[in-house]
Design a protein around this motif. Structure first.
Motif, PDB file in Angstrom:
ATOM      1  N   GLU A 184      96.444 -84.107  -7.140  1.00 50.73           N
ATOM      2  CA  GLU A 184      96.581 -83.863  -8.574  1.00 50.73           C
ATOM      3  C   GLU A 184      97.058 -82.447  -8.867  1.00 50.73           C
ATOM      4  N   ALA A 185      96.749 -81.529  -7.959  1.00 54.26           N
ATOM      5  CA  ALA A 185      97.208 -80.147  -8.121  1.00 54.26           C
ATOM      6  C   ALA A 185      98.635 -79.949  -7.618  1.00 54.26           C
ATOM      7  N   GLY A 186      99.245 -81.000  -7.061  1.00 54.83           N
ATOM      8  CA  GLY A 186     100.610 -80.901  -6.560  1.00 54.83           C
ATOM      9  C   GLY A 186     100.712 -80.226  -5.217  1.00 54.83           C
ATOM     10  N   LEU A 187      99.662 -80.333  -4.409  1.00 53.67           N
ATOM     11  CA  LEU A 187      99.646 -79.696  -3.101  1.00 53.67           C
ATOM     12  C   LEU A 187     100.043 -80.680  -2.009  1.00 53.67           C
ATOM     13  N   GLY A 188     100.637 -80.161  -0.959  1.00 54.28           N
ATOM     14  CA  GLY A 188     101.017 -80.971   0.184  1.00 54.28           C
ATOM     15  C   GLY A 188     100.088 -80.721   1.357  1.00 54.28           C
ATOM     16  N   GLU A 189      99.496 -81.788   1.898  1.00 57.59           N
ATOM     17  CA  GLU A 189      98.555 -81.647   3.004  1.00 57.59           C
ATOM     18  C   GLU A 189      99.262 -81.195   4.276  1.00 57.59           C
ATOM     19  N   VAL A 190      98.647 -80.230   4.942  1.00 54.18           N
ATOM     20  CA  VAL A 190      99.154 -79.734   6.223  1.00 54.18           C
ATOM     21  C   VAL A 190      98.204 -80.104   7.352  1.00 54.18           C
ATOM     22  N   ILE A 191      96.916 -79.943   7.120  1.00 56.75           N
ATOM     23  CA  ILE A 191      95.901 -80.190   8.143  1.00 56.75           C
ATOM     24  C   ILE A 191      94.697 -80.858   7.503  1.00 56.75           C
ATOM     25  N   ILE A 192      94.157 -81.855   8.182  1.00 55.98           N
ATOM     26  CA  ILE A 192      92.832 -82.380   7.888  1.00 55.98           C
ATOM     27  C   ILE A 192      92.046 -82.359   9.187  1.00 55.98           C
ATOM     28  N   ASP A 193      90.903 -81.702   9.177  1.00 53.12           N
ATOM     29  CA  ASP A 193      90.063 -81.590  10.358  1.00 53.12           C
ATOM     30  C   ASP A 193      88.618 -81.801   9.924  1.00 53.12           C
ATOM     31  N   ALA A 194      87.739 -82.018  10.885  1.00 52.57           N
ATOM     32  CA  ALA A 194      86.337 -82.246  10.551  1.00 52.57           C
ATOM     33  C   ALA A 194      85.458 -81.780  11.702  1.00 52.57           C
ATOM     34  N   TYR A 195      84.255 -81.380  11.352  1.00 54.00           N
ATOM     35  CA  TYR A 195      83.244 -81.067  12.361  1.00 54.00           C
ATOM     36  C   TYR A 195      81.867 -81.283  11.761  1.00 54.00           C
ATOM     37  N   ARG A 196      80.869 -81.347  12.627  1.00 53.03           N
ATOM     38  CA  ARG A 196      79.484 -81.462  12.177  1.00 53.03           C
ATOM     39  C   ARG A 196      78.789 -80.143  12.472  1.00 53.03           C
ATOM     40  N   LEU A 197      78.056 -79.646  11.496  1.00 55.39           N
ATOM     41  CA  LEU A 197      77.402 -78.354  11.606  1.00 55.39           C
ATOM     42  C   LEU A 197      75.897 -78.568  11.690  1.00 55.39           C
ATOM     43  N   GLU A 198      75.327 -78.302  12.864  1.00 53.02           N
ATOM     44  CA  GLU A 198      73.899 -78.550  13.068  1.00 53.02           C
ATOM     45  C   GLU A 198      73.050 -77.503  12.365  1.00 53.02           C
ATOM     46  N   ALA A 199      71.976 -77.962  11.714  1.00 47.78           N
ATOM     47  CA  ALA A 199      71.119 -77.070  10.946  1.00 47.78           C
ATOM     48  C   ALA A 199      69.660 -77.456  11.130  1.00 47.78           C
ATOM     49  N   GLN A 200      68.777 -76.503  10.880  1.00 43.96           N
ATOM     50  CA  GLN A 200      67.345 -76.762  10.840  1.00 43.96           C
ATOM     51  C   GLN A 200      66.878 -76.626   9.405  1.00 43.96           C
ATOM     52  N   LEU A 201      66.249 -77.672   8.899  1.00 43.23           N
ATOM     53  CA  LEU A 201      65.890 -77.736   7.491  1.00 43.23           C
ATOM     54  C   LEU A 201      65.029 -76.556   7.057  1.00 43.23           C
ATOM     55  N   GLU A 202      64.057 -76.194   7.867  1.00 41.92           N
ATOM     56  CA  GLU A 202      63.095 -75.158   7.479  1.00 41.92           C
ATOM     57  C   GLU A 202      63.747 -73.808   7.236  1.00 41.92           C
ATOM     58  N   THR A 203      64.914 -73.556   7.815  1.00 43.19           N
ATOM     59  CA  THR A 203      65.590 -72.272   7.626  1.00 43.19           C
ATOM     60  C   THR A 203      66.479 -72.248   6.390  1.00 43.19           C
ATOM     61  N   LEU A 204      66.630 -73.396   5.726  1.00 46.94           N
ATOM     62  CA  LEU A 204      67.590 -73.519   4.632  1.00 46.94           C
ATOM     63  C   LEU A 204      66.956 -73.869   3.293  1.00 46.94           C
ATOM     64  N   ALA A 205      65.633 -73.800   3.218  1.00 43.49           N
ATOM     65  CA  ALA A 205      64.958 -74.220   1.985  1.00 43.49           C
ATOM     66  C   ALA A 205      63.778 -73.306   1.695  1.00 43.49           C
ATOM     67  N   GLU A 206      63.447 -73.230   0.415  1.00 44.97           N
ATOM     68  CA  GLU A 206      62.244 -72.512   0.002  1.00 44.97           C
ATOM     69  C   GLU A 206      61.018 -73.264   0.519  1.00 44.97           C
ATOM     70  N   ALA A 207      59.976 -72.518   0.869  1.00 40.07           N
ATOM     71  CA  ALA A 207      58.745 -73.143   1.360  1.00 40.07           C
ATOM     72  C   ALA A 207      58.167 -74.118   0.339  1.00 40.07           C
ATOM     73  N   SER A 208      58.307 -73.783  -0.943  1.00 34.96           N
ATOM     74  CA  SER A 208      57.759 -74.649  -1.992  1.00 34.96           C
ATOM     75  C   SER A 208      58.472 -75.994  -2.082  1.00 34.96           C
ATOM     76  N   ASP A 209      59.705 -76.069  -1.583  1.00 31.35           N
ATOM     77  CA  ASP A 209      60.473 -77.321  -1.627  1.00 31.35           C
ATOM     78  C   ASP A 209      60.286 -78.170  -0.379  1.00 31.35           C
TER      79      ASP A 209
END
Length: 257
Positions: A184-209
């Protein structure tokens, strides 16, 4: 919620999290960074803008490979962390701005590469941000977006989980939705790539949540259905999961444009 209110929520969240966010190893994971830099097709004569740059992790990784890097973020505390990172790295070719991704304070056609990483899911209007990125990109340049892209089947549950973990989360686009706003922005795709980024929940959230989040993840793991789409599991150190990340690089002109 108005856009102004949501932006204030972003500022509040990332002011609190600025320092711990900048120190999380997940944000500088080497494999993910390598793929990102490759998608940028860097050259020593290029000028780069990193939109919603956060604590400057990507901007500082780009800097050794190009002429200049400019970082902009809506949260002043993040820019403070970015300046500190630049100083520790001894980098000279960076400058920093506080500003909104949908109203970039730069002239049209100012940059050869325009990047943003892990930011679109915070934005109520990602298409408007992409249009601004296109505006400030030179005609022979490249625009690179890296963000979480849940599947259509898991998007709703993924967003529910993320809003609980991070109140500044708006919505993560699917890969098809991200590609569509590029078209819709009138852009032409050059690359599509993907990866999975491993995370630990406890390091990414407030203790209260954590109690509510733990309930959601425990139920998802027990079901074996991966309704959230993050392939979560219980590890000896806590709940771990994978963010589904996509990289899209576009040219400012669509094919044949």
């Amino acid at each position: 919620m108005s856009i102004a209110s949501h932006n204030q929520r972003i500022v509040d969240q990332f002011t609190r999290w600025a320092k711990p966010f900048s120190e999380l190893p997940i944000h500088a994971e080497s494999g993910a960074m390598t793929r990102t830099l490759e998608a940028c097709a860097l050259k020593s004569e290029l000028d780069v803008l990193d939109v919603a740059c956060g604590p400057g992790i990507l901007a500082c990784a780009l800097a050794p490979h190009v002429r200049t890097v400019t970082g902009i973020d809506i949260t002043a505390a993040m820019i403070e962390q970015a300046r500190a990172r630049q100083g520790k790295a001894g980098l000279q070719n960076l400058e920093w701005h506080i500003g909104d991704a949908v109203a970039l304070p730069f002239e049209t056609g100012s940059f050869d590469r325009v990047t943003t990483r892990y930011s679109f899911h915070h934005m109520p209007e990602p298409a408007a941000a992409l249009a601004e990125m296109k505006r400030v990109c030179r005609p022979n340049g490249r625009i690179i977006v890296i963000d979480a892209t849940p599947s259509p089947e898991t998007q709703f549950a993924y967003d529910e989980m993320e809003r609980l973990r991070d109140p500044s989360h708006a919505s993560a686009l699917t890969l098809d939705q991200l590609r569509e706003i590029g078209r819709e922005a009138g852009l032409g795709e050059v690359i599509i790539d993907a990866y999975r980024l491993e995370a630990q929940l406890e390091t990414l959230a407030e203790a209260s949540d954590m109690p509510a989040l733990t309930t959601i993840f425990d139920a998802d793991i027990a079901s074996g259905e991966d309704r959230i789409g993050v392939a979560a599991w219980h590890s000896p150190t806590g709940i771990r999961f994978h963010f589904p990340i996509s990289i899209i690089a576009w040219e400012p002109r669509s094919v044949g444009g």
